[in-house]
Write a protein that holds these residues in place. Structure first.
Motif: not given
Length: 418
Positions: A397-413
């Motif tokens: 859950p620690k990692y999942a919470a971070i990546m679920q936040k970052y994936l959209p950011i990475f895609m938009h960049k």
């Protein structure tokens, strides 16, 4: 990260005769005699992917007096495994030797010349390539420096970035007079062998699998999976010196919170010293800045203070160049942000390949604790265990919470496109 069984067991050659030889040199006493010694692990398993470390407590007699000293001994594994395969040619030890014997002393002299008492790291007491690759350092624990178990908050991150800024500024100032600085090119992108690339490729596939398990994130599975074909060459390009880079510095190369020692007084960090200069590399400052944002800073620090820390680092960098009397053109802050954007795929790569090892405990990573030794040692070249560990870490859950936040950011960049 690679875990070897001999991280917890000193090699047979690390004995009283070897320690006596090393101390005779460092103490400049050919008659020195070691009377007693004790060797224990110097770090937690898996903390350092590019070495194994032991702490040696040594009693010795020199010039008629009884003395005691605590040493940190860094060497490479003897047991077969990924660490040994990566380190056996001695490239990273060659880089670190250059750093400790040439670059760091020149940086320290530069600091002192302008009245700056900044200290970068521990003193090197002994180094040898034959018959064993080994380096011996002063034990910073005897000066009340210790390790931390978690990534850094804003206060500690600013202390670390102040050191990094001075390091980068000193390297930029000295680069033309200390030519070896510009020759250091064995960063992580260069030394990763085929075995590491295969592991990272497999892990990207596993992360893609886990993305498809997260409700609402299924679309990212294919995007992540598509990275595995060309991401390694992209990372090599980022670490490779490029004339088009806005400006270059000597990157520490492995600027994460486990490669630091902390002096804490009354519960507050007062100073940070840096360890492990094995993959220092001349190149874009974005290498260290991005690497540290993910591998040094806590999620809260990174998410809420990212631009503040970049500006803080930049201001310290400029202040140091001015203090040194740098006569070249100082790059504007926007150039640093451009470099960070150009190297943005490093953010995606670090999130997938390194971040789990920075935010999860060893027990969380391996999923079980061995009652006899306190942990289960394994080498990630074991495909079954590696797959089990990485799936567990990506699903944590620690990692999942971070990546679920970052994936959209990475895609938009555009960091999910190659």
């Amino acid at each position: 990260m690679a875990f070897n069984k001999d991280e917890m067991h000193a090699p047979t050659w690390l004995n009283d005769r070897f320690l006596e030889k090393a101390l005779k040199q460092s103490e400049n006493d050919s008659a020195l005699v070691v009377t007693e010694y004790k060797i224990v692990p110097g770090s937690r398993p898996g903390d350092h992917y590019a070495s194994i470390i032991f702490r040696a407590s040594v009693s010795f007699k020199s010039r008629g007096k009884n003395n005691e000293i605590s040493l940190i001994v860094k060497t490479i594994p003897e047991a077969d495994g990924l660490k040994r395969d990566l380190l056996k040619n001695g490239v990273v030890f060659k880089t670190e030797t250059i750093m400790y014997t040439t670059v760091i002393p020149e940086m320290q002299r530069l600091f002192r010349s302008v009245g700056d008492e900044t200290e970068l790291g521990p003193r090197l007491l002994y180094a040898s390539k034959e018959p064993h690759l080994v380096m011996i350092f002063e034990d910073l624990a005897k000066r009340n420096y210790g390790m931390k178990n978690n990534q850094l908050d804003l206060h500690d991150a600013k202390i670390a970035y102040s050191k990094l800024a001075k390091w980068h500024a000193a390297s930029m100032f000295l680069a033309d007079t200390i030519p070896v600085i510009k020759t250091l090119d064995k960063g992580i992108g260069a030394i990763a062998n085929e075995d590491f690339e295969n592991i990272w490729t497999a892990n990207i596939s596993l992360l893609a699998k886990v993305c498809r398990e997260w409700s609402g994130y299924e679309m990212y599975g294919d995007r992540v999976d598509s990275l595995k074909k060309d991401i390694h060459e992209k990372i090599k390009d980022i670490y490779r010196f490029n004339e088009s880079t806005s400006y270059n510095v000597l990157n520490h190369g492995d600027f994460h919170f486990k490669n630091m020692m902390y002096k804490v007084v009354d519960g507050k960090t007062q100073d940070i010293l840096l360890l492990d200069y094995q993959v220092s590399v001349w190149g874009s400052p974005a290498i260290d800045v991005i690497y540290s944002l993910y591998n040094m800073c806590s999620s809260e620090t990174r998410d809420n203070h990212r631009n503040e820390l970049i500006k803080f680092y930049y201001d310290q960098f400029v202040a140091s160049l001015n203090k040194f009397g740098y006569l070249g053109k100082i790059p504007p802050l926007i150039n640093l942000h451009v470099e960070i954007l150009k190297c943005g795929h490093l953010e995606t790569f670090l999130s997938a390949a390194f971040l789990p090892f920075m935010i999860l405990t060893f027990e969380e990573l391996i999923g079980q604790v061995n009652k006899d030794e306190g942990f289960e040692m394994f080498d990630p070249s074991d495909p079954e265990k590696m797959t089990e560990m990485m799936l567990g870490s990506y699903r944590n859950p620690k990692y999942a919470a971070i990546m679920q936040k970052y994936l959209p950011i990475f895609m938009h960049k555009g960091f999910l496109d190659l």
